[in-house]
Design an enzyme around this catalytic site. Structure first.
Site, short mmCIF file in Angstrom:
data_model
loop_
_atom_site.label_atom_id
_atom_site.label_comp_id
_atom_site.label_asym_id
_atom_site.label_seq_id
_atom_site.Cartn_x
_atom_site.Cartn_y
_atom_site.Cartn_z
N GLY A 195 3.45 -3.89 -8.31
CA GLY A 195 3.07 -2.52 -8.08
C GLY A 195 1.62 -2.24 -7.74
N GLY A 196 0.75 -3.25 -7.71
CA GLY A 196 -0.66 -3.01 -7.42
C GLY A 196 -0.89 -2.41 -6.05
N ASP A 242 11.81 -3.49 -4.27
CA ASP A 242 11.73 -4.90 -4.64
C ASP A 242 13.11 -5.37 -5.06
OD1 ASP A 242 9.25 -6.91 -5.21
OD2 ASP A 242 10.98 -7.41 -6.47
N CYS A 278 0.15 -14.64 -0.48
CA CYS A 278 -0.90 -15.14 -1.37
C CYS A 278 -1.02 -16.65 -1.22
CB CYS A 278 -0.59 -14.78 -2.82
SG CYS A 278 -0.47 -13.02 -3.13
#
Length: 318
Positions: free
Chosen positions: A183-184, A202, A306
């Site tokens: 959620g960032g 998600d 990432c």
């Protein structure tokens, strides 16, 4: 019978990266490797739904700076430096010209540099994320609630904001965060204050619960009610709302390199997850295609991971 010693997934991950990234990054790999193995440094994303002026002052007194607002300044300084260097070369090439002519050349070059658009300046300026300088290992205090119970900032890897800044949300944009949990990035998108509609999805129900927790901790009820949270397979999004959004963020599941070399729990380099890891580029491609199909004609998609792996980045795009 003797059994082979169990190798921790963190060691498997580091060995894999040593083999592949040393070829990819060459002389840069030792410093990147050291960075991956260092304790993670967080940024503090200020919560605009909570009074933040005193929080910003508190952080600045600790020598933290808002890297989002600093980026355009650094870009302009870099442009001016490049312009001055170019002007210097121009002067050396035109020694036979008049002094006035050389001055005009330099002034024109500086003007061009100053007129260059700042880095995503207008809307992104609503996002404020404070970080400590390189080499400063000071930790941020835990977030505190305000009088309404909303926390004052969210601690996250500051690099995770870059896809949100690249998305460049404009007023009244319909925005989809296709792989939103935990959620960032969804919270950062809300900090712009300009989303016409935000859909956060998600596939993982448990991770979606974490997304709900973050929204409840940071966002007032009237804003939360404008966010559509779903838990479906992002690859099927076209069947739900195809061609609907102005901006789509596709922050896909990946090897999450730092986590893989630091944490054994939920590590994708665990031997039982080998096939899942090998299938990541295909999953990422399918999610990217779904994100593209969810976008209106003329809309924009940002794809992010990432990971440093070309297989999960350039090759998926190409």
């Amino acid at each position: 019978a003797a059994t082979a010693p169990r190798i921790p997934p963190t060691r498997l991950a580091l060995h894999h990266f040593d083999v592949s990234y040393s070829l990819q990054l060459k002389d840069l790999w030792p410093s990147v490797r050291a960075g991956l193995l260092c304790e993670q440094k967080y940024g503090a994303l200020l919560n605009n739904f909570s009074p933040v002026d005193h929080v910003a002052q508190e952080l600045e007194l600790q020598n933290a700076t808002d890297f989002v607002s600093e980026a355009p300044k650094k870009a302009q300084r870099s442009q001016r430096g490049a312009a001055a260097e170019e002007a210097g070369r121009g002067e050396s090439r035109s020694q036979e010209g008049s002094g006035e002519g050389r001055t005009v050349t330099q002034a024109e070059t500086m003007t061009q540099a100053e007129m260059s658009p700042p880095l995503r300046a207008s809307i992104s300026s609503n996002i404020k994320c404070y970080t400590f300088p390189r080499g400063d290992i000071t930790r941020f205090r835990p977030a505190r609630p305000d009088t309404l119970g909303l926390l004052d900032y969210y601690l996250m890897d500051a690099a995770s904001l870059l896809p949100v800044l690249a998305l460049n949300v404009q007023p009244d944009d319909f925005v989809l965060d296709l792989c939103a949990a935990p959620g960032g990035k969804t919270l950062a998108l809300l900090q712009t204050g300009v989303c016409g509609h935000l859909a956060a999805n998600d596939v993982s129900i448990s991770r979606t619960k974490r997304l709900y927790q973050i929204l409840h901790s940071y966002v007032p009820k009237e804003i939360r009610e404008t966010v559509s949270v779903t838990s479906c397979d992002g690859r099927d999004w076209e069947q739900l709302e195809g061609g609907t959004f102005h901006k789509v963020l596709v922050d896909v599941p990946c090897t999450t390199d730092r986590h893989s070399v630091m944490e054994d729990d939920n590590n994708i380099f665990h031997r039982r997850r080998t096939k899942e890891r090998q299938m990541l580029p295909m999953l990422q491609l399918q999610l990217l295609m779904a994100g593209i199909l969810a976008t209106k004609p003329g809309g924009e998609v940002v794809y992010s991971t990432c990971s440093l792996s070309p297989l999960q980045n350039e090759y998926v795009i190409e």
